[in-house]
Design a protein around this motif. Sequence first.
Motif, PDB file in Angstrom:
ATOM      1  N   SER A 175     -40.975  31.814  21.442  1.00 23.60           N
ATOM      2  CA  SER A 175     -40.135  32.773  20.708  1.00 23.60           C
ATOM      3  C   SER A 175     -40.115  34.141  21.377  1.00 23.60           C
ATOM      4  CB  SER A 175     -40.621  32.913  19.264  1.00 23.60           C
ATOM      5  OG  SER A 175     -41.865  33.597  19.208  1.00 23.60           O
ATOM      6  N   SER A 197     -38.236  34.971  27.550  1.00 22.01           N
ATOM      7  CA  SER A 197     -36.836  34.861  27.962  1.00 22.01           C
ATOM      8  C   SER A 197     -36.686  34.149  29.294  1.00 22.01           C
ATOM      9  CB  SER A 197     -36.202  36.260  28.066  1.00 22.01           C
ATOM     10  OG  SER A 197     -36.937  37.065  28.974  1.00 22.01           O
ATOM     11  N   LEU A 215     -35.364  27.807  17.280  1.00 19.40           N
ATOM     12  CA  LEU A 215     -35.332  28.196  18.686  1.00 19.40           C
ATOM     13  C   LEU A 215     -34.477  27.274  19.545  1.00 19.40           C
ATOM     14  CD1 LEU A 215     -39.131  29.026  19.166  1.00 19.40           C
ATOM     15  CD2 LEU A 215     -37.250  30.665  18.970  1.00 19.40           C
ATOM     16  N   SER A 264     -31.416  26.680  19.744  1.00 17.96           N
ATOM     17  CA  SER A 264     -30.106  27.153  20.192  1.00 17.96           C
ATOM     18  C   SER A 264     -30.214  28.129  21.363  1.00 17.96           C
ATOM     19  CB  SER A 264     -29.373  27.837  19.032  1.00 17.96           C
ATOM     20  OG  SER A 264     -30.119  28.955  18.568  1.00 17.96           O
ATOM     21  N   ARG A 265     -31.414  28.541  21.717  1.00 18.00           N
ATOM     22  CA  ARG A 265     -31.579  29.499  22.815  1.00 18.00           C
ATOM     23  C   ARG A 265     -31.381  28.797  24.156  1.00 18.00           C
ATOM     24  NH1 ARG A 265     -36.615  33.554  21.309  1.00 18.00           N
ATOM     25  NH2 ARG A 265     -35.920  34.094  19.187  1.00 18.00           N
ATOM     26  N   PRO A 266     -30.587  29.393  25.054  1.00 18.42           N
ATOM     27  CA  PRO A 266     -30.303  28.737  26.341  1.00 18.42           C
ATOM     28  C   PRO A 266     -31.563  28.385  27.120  1.00 18.42           C
ATOM     29  CG  PRO A 266     -28.869  30.640  26.020  1.00 18.42           C
ATOM     30  CD  PRO A 266     -29.872  30.679  24.908  1.00 18.42           C
ATOM     31  N   GLN A 267     -32.563  29.278  27.127  1.00 19.62           N
ATOM     32  CA  GLN A 267     -33.767  29.009  27.920  1.00 19.62           C
ATOM     33  C   GLN A 267     -34.617  27.893  27.325  1.00 19.62           C
ATOM     34  OE1 GLN A 267     -33.186  31.703  26.122  1.00 19.62           O
ATOM     35  NE2 GLN A 267     -35.036  32.671  25.299  1.00 19.62           N
ATOM     36  N   VAL A 268     -34.308  27.498  26.078  1.00 19.75           N
ATOM     37  CA  VAL A 268     -35.073  26.442  25.416  1.00 19.75           C
ATOM     38  C   VAL A 268     -34.376  25.097  25.530  1.00 19.75           C
ATOM     39  CG1 VAL A 268     -36.028  25.673  23.194  1.00 19.75           C
ATOM     40  CG2 VAL A 268     -36.134  28.090  23.824  1.00 19.75           C
TER      41      VAL A 268
END
Length: 345
Positions: free
Chosen positions: A173, A176, A208, A210-214
């Motif tokens: 979380s 980045s 989490l 939906s986060r691109p890095q995830v």
Amino acid sequence: MTHNTPLSPRPLRHLSEVHRRVLTAAQLKAHGVSSAELAEQCRPGGPWQQILPSVFLLHPGPPTSEERLHAVLMYAAREAAPGVPAQPGAESPHRPVYAEAMITGLAALTLHGFTSAPPLLSIERIDVLVPRLRRVRSTGCARVVRTPSLPTAQQVTGVPIAPVPRALADAVSELSDAGAVRRLLTEAVRGWHCEPAAVVRELTNAKLLSRPQVVDAVDSLLAEGRAIAEDRMYRMVEEHGLPDPVWNVDLRLPGGPHLGGLDAYWPEQAVAVELDTRAPRQDDDAMWSEYARKRETLERLGITVVHITPKKLRDAAEQQAAVVRTALMASGDRDPAAYVVVLPR
């Protein structure tokens, strides 16, 4: 002892070594240190220093990583009730008790033994997990993370830490860097710290995914998890003397529809094994419905389907081999299965 009597080491002997160096204001008061004396000891250039609100380091130098961990826990933990010792007694000097607080995030992963997590001293803020309604705020080297329900803590060198899936979610979380996220998630599975489904469940709960890095890291995590589970299944068949199946096949009715893919299939006995590597994502209900529909269709055709999870393969391979062996032996007592076409997947 009067309030003006200097603190001697004698009252502190029953404490663990780290607790002779890090104490709360309430604990110091219980050992006879007055507010005036505390202020005097913590004067500029004095022998003590305040490391967090109401938490004091009883030496002038920089804190060690162990001292920082215990200081953060002391700051965030619920105070002991009146009459209840805040510190352990002489019979258990090395077991401090921290009510409703545990280390999480990168610091917890370091304590779990992750080589891709940074050294403790290089972590600027240590994450500490507390119940949602605890009245404590992030400050200094402590970052407070709240949760509606605390998981069961694991103890590492006397420090309560969050389980790997929860610690991963809290670490991710704050990250980045997609490379750092991927390295942590991959090590969780390759190092056998936990199963991919448990990680994805925590990432889902933390919103989490939906986060691109995830997103890409989770896809790699699931692929890694499946590869490891398949390898465990190969070893289960070999080490427990099961007959060789055909691996990774598709079944079809002759001239008819596709019945679905299987991880292992014994055509003569009409026994199939399917690895359940599903993870609880947004499409989980649809995936489960599809899986149940496939299983029901195959069993209606007389094919026995054995359902195995990666966790069962890891923790109870012998038991899973016995389940498969029983299904193979029982095939002679069943009506013959319908003829199906077996194709490589």
